[in-house]
Scaffold this motif. Structure first.
Motif, PDB file in Angstrom:
ATOM      1  N   ASP A 158       0.426  -1.513  -0.166  1.00  0.00           N
ATOM      2  CA  ASP A 158      -0.029   0.062   0.019  1.00  0.00           C
ATOM      3  C   ASP A 158       0.857   1.375  -0.167  1.00  0.00           C
ATOM      4  O   ASP A 158       0.670   1.798  -0.798  1.00  0.00           O
ATOM      5  CB  ASP A 158      -1.391   0.466   1.279  1.00  0.00           C
ATOM      6  CG  ASP A 158      -1.593  -0.790   1.946  1.00  0.00           C
ATOM      7  OD1 ASP A 158      -1.464  -2.227   1.137  1.00  0.00           O
ATOM      8  OD2 ASP A 158      -1.693  -1.596   2.952  1.00  0.00           O
ATOM      9  N   ILE A 204       0.567   4.547  -1.988  1.00  0.00           N
ATOM     10  CA  ILE A 204      -0.640   5.666  -1.506  1.00  0.00           C
ATOM     11  C   ILE A 204       1.068   6.748  -1.976  1.00  0.00           C
ATOM     12  O   ILE A 204       0.851   7.639  -2.285  1.00  0.00           O
ATOM     13  CB  ILE A 204      -0.505   5.152  -0.094  1.00  0.00           C
ATOM     14  CG1 ILE A 204      -1.725   5.185   0.465  1.00  0.00           C
ATOM     15  CG2 ILE A 204      -0.619   6.479   0.738  1.00  0.00           C
ATOM     16  CD1 ILE A 204      -1.757   3.835   1.381  1.00  0.00           C
ATOM     17  N   PRO A 259      -8.381  -1.627  -1.642  1.00  0.00           N
ATOM     18  CA  PRO A 259      -7.786  -2.131  -0.463  1.00  0.00           C
ATOM     19  C   PRO A 259      -6.584  -1.408   0.416  1.00  0.00           C
ATOM     20  O   PRO A 259      -5.170  -1.446  -0.497  1.00  0.00           O
ATOM     21  CB  PRO A 259      -7.551  -3.910   0.008  1.00  0.00           C
ATOM     22  CG  PRO A 259      -8.237  -4.146  -1.264  1.00  0.00           C
ATOM     23  CD  PRO A 259      -8.060  -2.856  -2.933  1.00  0.00           C
ATOM     24  N   GLY A 260      -6.706  -0.842   1.447  1.00  0.00           N
ATOM     25  CA  GLY A 260      -5.242  -0.325   2.335  1.00  0.00           C
ATOM     26  C   GLY A 260      -5.213   1.165   1.220  1.00  0.00           C
ATOM     27  O   GLY A 260      -3.647   1.955   1.945  1.00  0.00           O
ATOM     28  N   LYS A 266      -1.665  -2.587  10.155  1.00  0.00           N
ATOM     29  CA  LYS A 266      -1.683  -1.370  10.091  1.00  0.00           C
ATOM     30  C   LYS A 266      -3.033  -1.706  10.992  1.00  0.00           C
ATOM     31  O   LYS A 266      -3.900  -1.560   9.236  1.00  0.00           O
ATOM     32  CB  LYS A 266      -2.081  -1.020   8.263  1.00  0.00           C
ATOM     33  CG  LYS A 266      -1.916   0.422   8.779  1.00  0.00           C
ATOM     34  CD  LYS A 266      -1.565   0.550   7.280  1.00  0.00           C
ATOM     35  CE  LYS A 266      -2.423   1.168   6.230  1.00  0.00           C
ATOM     36  NZ  LYS A 266      -2.756   1.864   4.835  1.00  0.00           N
ATOM     37  N   GLU A 311      -6.709  -0.640  11.838  1.00  0.00           N
ATOM     38  CA  GLU A 311      -7.653   0.618  11.958  1.00  0.00           C
ATOM     39  C   GLU A 311      -9.227  -0.130  11.646  1.00  0.00           C
ATOM     40  O   GLU A 311      -9.130  -1.367  11.371  1.00  0.00           O
ATOM     41  CB  GLU A 311      -7.902   1.096   9.720  1.00  0.00           C
ATOM     42  CG  GLU A 311      -6.644   1.414   9.694  1.00  0.00           C
ATOM     43  CD  GLU A 311      -6.291   1.694   7.967  1.00  0.00           C
ATOM     44  OE1 GLU A 311      -6.541   2.875   7.207  1.00  0.00           O
ATOM     45  OE2 GLU A 311      -7.259   0.521   7.105  1.00  0.00           O
ATOM     46  N   VAL A 358     -14.707  -6.989  -0.933  1.00  0.00           N
ATOM     47  CA  VAL A 358     -13.802  -7.074  -1.753  1.00  0.00           C
ATOM     48  C   VAL A 358     -12.719  -7.902  -1.819  1.00  0.00           C
ATOM     49  O   VAL A 358     -12.097  -8.701  -2.922  1.00  0.00           O
ATOM     50  CB  VAL A 358     -12.897  -5.784  -1.019  1.00  0.00           C
ATOM     51  CG1 VAL A 358     -10.754  -5.969  -1.586  1.00  0.00           C
ATOM     52  CG2 VAL A 358     -12.575  -4.957  -1.353  1.00  0.00           C
ATOM     53  N   PHE A 414      -6.703  -3.920   7.159  1.00  0.00           N
ATOM     54  CA  PHE A 414      -8.043  -4.458   5.954  1.00  0.00           C
ATOM     55  C   PHE A 414      -7.648  -5.389   4.959  1.00  0.00           C
ATOM     56  O   PHE A 414      -7.955  -6.342   4.194  1.00  0.00           O
ATOM     57  CB  PHE A 414      -8.187  -3.462   5.046  1.00  0.00           C
ATOM     58  CG  PHE A 414      -9.508  -3.259   4.748  1.00  0.00           C
ATOM     59  CD1 PHE A 414      -9.229  -3.856   3.131  1.00  0.00           C
ATOM     60  CD2 PHE A 414     -10.356  -2.982   4.405  1.00  0.00           C
ATOM     61  CE1 PHE A 414      -9.954  -4.245   2.097  1.00  0.00           C
ATOM     62  CE2 PHE A 414     -11.584  -2.706   3.961  1.00  0.00           C
ATOM     63  CZ  PHE A 414     -11.641  -3.749   2.374  1.00  0.00           C
ATOM     64  N   VAL A 415      -5.986  -5.093   4.858  1.00  0.00           N
ATOM     65  CA  VAL A 415      -5.499  -5.771   3.586  1.00  0.00           C
ATOM     66  C   VAL A 415      -4.964  -6.853   3.699  1.00  0.00           C
ATOM     67  O   VAL A 415      -5.202  -8.377   3.243  1.00  0.00           O
ATOM     68  CB  VAL A 415      -3.952  -5.522   3.377  1.00  0.00           C
ATOM     69  CG1 VAL A 415      -3.586  -6.385   2.200  1.00  0.00           C
ATOM     70  CG2 VAL A 415      -4.340  -3.908   2.253  1.00  0.00           C
ATOM     71  N   GLU A 463      -8.209  -9.748   4.621  1.00  0.00           N
ATOM     72  CA  GLU A 463      -8.887  -9.826   3.247  1.00  0.00           C
ATOM     73  C   GLU A 463      -8.222 -10.398   2.240  1.00  0.00           C
ATOM     74  O   GLU A 463      -8.654 -12.003   1.892  1.00  0.00           O
ATOM     75  CB  GLU A 463      -8.438  -8.122   2.100  1.00  0.00           C
ATOM     76  CG  GLU A 463      -9.819  -8.570   0.434  1.00  0.00           C
ATOM     77  CD  GLU A 463      -8.013  -8.092  -0.189  1.00  0.00           C
ATOM     78  OE1 GLU A 463      -8.213  -7.174   0.259  1.00  0.00           O
ATOM     79  OE2 GLU A 463      -7.954  -8.432  -1.397  1.00  0.00           O
TER      80      GLU A 463
END
Lengths: 226, 368
Positions: A85, A89, A217-218, B210, B212, B222, B251-252, B255
């Motif tokens: 990510d 980003i 995602p991310g 990460k 969140e 997703v 999240f990643v 998933e």
């Protein structure tokens, strides 16, 4: 006249694959294999699009992008082998129009180029935006889904309008939060989770399988191109 | 080791009415780090003395001829051939211990030295066993990977040489099929590399979550989208409560766990059977379950399938034996659990349980 694409990648096989696929889709292709040449060639050639690899032998691709963005608005699509990510980003926040993770298909690449093209040639009277079952009358601020009017809160509408302005393109969490809530809210990603869930409930025909508002995602969100 | 030292400190402290400090070397060097179970605090001037005791293997300090103005008496922890550390003792008396007491103390300290030595040897043996185990895993990994790499490489080499050969028969259809084989092989290689990267990140403990606040339905959405192609000919039922709260996770990574589990459900159950993914909150936990309608998992393998490289005997080839192990590692990194069970009506069920300890912070409308 054909659109001109500058391809910047140090791998010969990737350049060949890009050249063949771009030329068979009607683009004129120029290639360079390092960052310094990319900057010189971009200034000299003024291409319509730049496809730029993040991992270059001399200068980091992100740095090349930053230097380009000092004087050029040419759409840039970044390529990366690392599916992190952070890279994505960094690329988007530094002004990339989009990114692709290697390996990718020709179809994906062409779709990204089409989106980039739409953003440099906006249709002047695009007061009505249509995607899937959703229609948005931007002049009258009316949103309909399957022909029925949908009531959105001011924040929901602002989010939707922002996505429409950049339809097809990824917007990072930070970009969205800064734009809608302000710079001091740029880390409040949970705002986005809540509002996008609400938007999907109101706009998607099956919110469990969203077709309009796509989560990257991310990274952020993308509204499908019309 | 810690237990041994704690006992020694308490016993000597009680037996001789004293405060006790233990210093053990790190990488062969004695530092000013006092073992945390010590009851005696040392002063700056004492560290020259401890150093001397450690190097010479002889006692020094208070009530001795060497550095008598140190704050305590220091004895080496010696065995027949080496000095393992230093022990410091400060009695509450103002004179040296009576002869018999001093002799008793020295005997005691010698006993401690013997126990410490045995502990050190045990630790060394354990380390070498761990090293052997990691070497064994490494070899298994290399074997498994070489096999997994060679299979798609063989497909690519074969198909491309046929494509290049002007005598290849079969016309456009054969060309198409061979090209598709190359594509599938490349996709398989790509998946393998992704798996290996995840594995190495988990193993090295370098995995940074990460965390969140995430919309669980979005995470599932997703994941479902990513396996769309595999589910072209089967039903994937999504079933979750509409009022799921935001839950903290990466999240990643989460998933990816769901994608792996859905992939597995596809790979190991008959085509055209359905798979169900559901989510809900129970007992301060988020439960995400993936249930298939296949043959289930042999009961004795329900736990072993999470071991690296373990594959249920007789299953189709093509997996690395890493997927489930990675999934469990990722879920555990979140402080959660991943388990497998068989459904009474048949089919296997994988359950992700994540702790839900907090409620998300409030959300504001934008000032527009």
């Amino acid at each position: 006249m054909n659109s001109v694409v500058l391809v910047v990648d140090d791998e010969l096989q990737i350049r060949r694959f890009l050249k063949i696929s771009l030329e068979s889709n009607g683009y004129t292709v120029h290639e360079v294999d390092n960052g310094e040449d990319a900057i010189t060639k971009a200034a000299f050639l003024r291409p319509d699009y730049i496809i730029l690899d993040i991992g270059l032998p001399d200068i980091d691709g992100i740095e090349v992008l930053r230097r380009l963005r000092e004087w050029s608005k040419t759409p840039v699509i970044m390529l990366s082998v690392r599916d992190t990510d952070r890279d994505k980003i960094a690329a988007l926040d530094s002004g990339a129009d989009d990114y692709l993770t290697k390996p990718f298909s020709v179809d994906e690449l062409m779709a990204r180029l089409r989106v980039a093209q739409r953003h440099i040639q906006p249709t002047p009277d695009a007061a009505i935006f249509t995607a899937g079952d959703m229609q948005v009358d931007l002049a009258r601020r009316i949103v309909t889904s399957k022909g029925e009017q949908v009531k959105l809160t001011p924040t929901e509408y602002a989010l939707l309008r922002l996505l429409i302005q950049h339809a097809g393109k990824v917007l990072t969490h930070r970009q969205i939060l800064r734009e809608i809530w302000g710079a001091e809210y740029e880390n409040e990603t949970h705002y986005l989770r809540v509002y996008f869930a609400q938007l999907r409930l109101k706009l998607e025909s099956d919110p469990a399988r969203p077709k309009l508002i796509i989560t990257e995602p991310g990274v952020g969100y993308r509204l499908v191109a019309p | 080791m810690d237990d041994v030292l704690r006992t020694a400190v308490t016993q000597i402290g009680r037996g001789f009415d004293a405060e006790v400090a233990v210093l053990l070397p790190k990488n062969g060097k004695l530092t000013t780090d006092i073992h945390p179970h010590s009851t005696l605090k040392l002063e700056e001037r004492d560290f020259n003395v401890t150093q001397w005791v450690f190097e010479k293997g002889k006692p020094a300090g208070r009530f001795t001829d060497t550095s008598p103005n140190a704050s305590a008496q220091f004895l080496p922890l010696t065995t027949s051939n080496r000095t393992l550390g230093v022990i410091g003792i400060r009695t509450h008396q103002t004179a040296r211990l009576p002869f018999d007491q001093q002799a008793l103390l020295e005997t005691f300290v010698n006993q401690v030295a013997l126990v410490v030595e045995r502990e050190l040897l045990d630790e060394a043996a354990e380390q070498s066993a761990m090293l052997k185990e990691s070497e064994r895993l490494y070899t298994t990994l290399l074997n498994s990977i070489s096999h997994e790499l060679r299979t798609p490489i063989a497909a690519i080499t074969g198909a491309s040489s046929l494509l290049l050969n002007p005598h290849t028969q079969g016309g456009e259809n054969a060309r198409l099929e061979l090209t598709r084989d190359i594509q599938h092989a490349a996709e398989r290689l790509n998946r393998l590399v992704a798996n290996l990267l995840d594995m190495s990140r988990l193993d090295a403990g370098r995995l940074k979550l990460k965390q969140e606040w995430c919309d669980v339905s979005d995470v599932i959405g997703v994941a479902v989208k990513r396996v769309e192609k595999d589910f072209a000919h089967r039903q994937l039922i999504i079933d979750y409560a509409p009022d799921l709260p935001l839950v903290q996770m990466d999240f990643v990574l989460m998933e990816q766990v769901i994608v792996n589990l859905l992939d597995n459900a596809c790979a190991y159950t008959p085509p055209e059977t359905s798979v169900k993914i559901s989510a809900g909150i129970a007992d301060k936990s988020l439960l995400i379950s993936i249930t298939d309608s296949g043959r289930g998992i042999p009961p004795q393998d329900l736990e072993r399938i999470f071991d690296k490289f373990y594959r249920v005997p007789g299953t189709v080839t093509g997996g690395t034996g890493l997927g489930l192990s990675i999934c469990r590692g990722l879920v555990e990194a979140h402080g959660g659990t991943l388990s497998a069970a068989n459904m009474p009506e048949g089919g296997a069920c994988f359950i992700i349980r994540l702790p839900v300890n907090d409620t998300p912070p409030p959300v504001q409308e934008a000032a527009l």
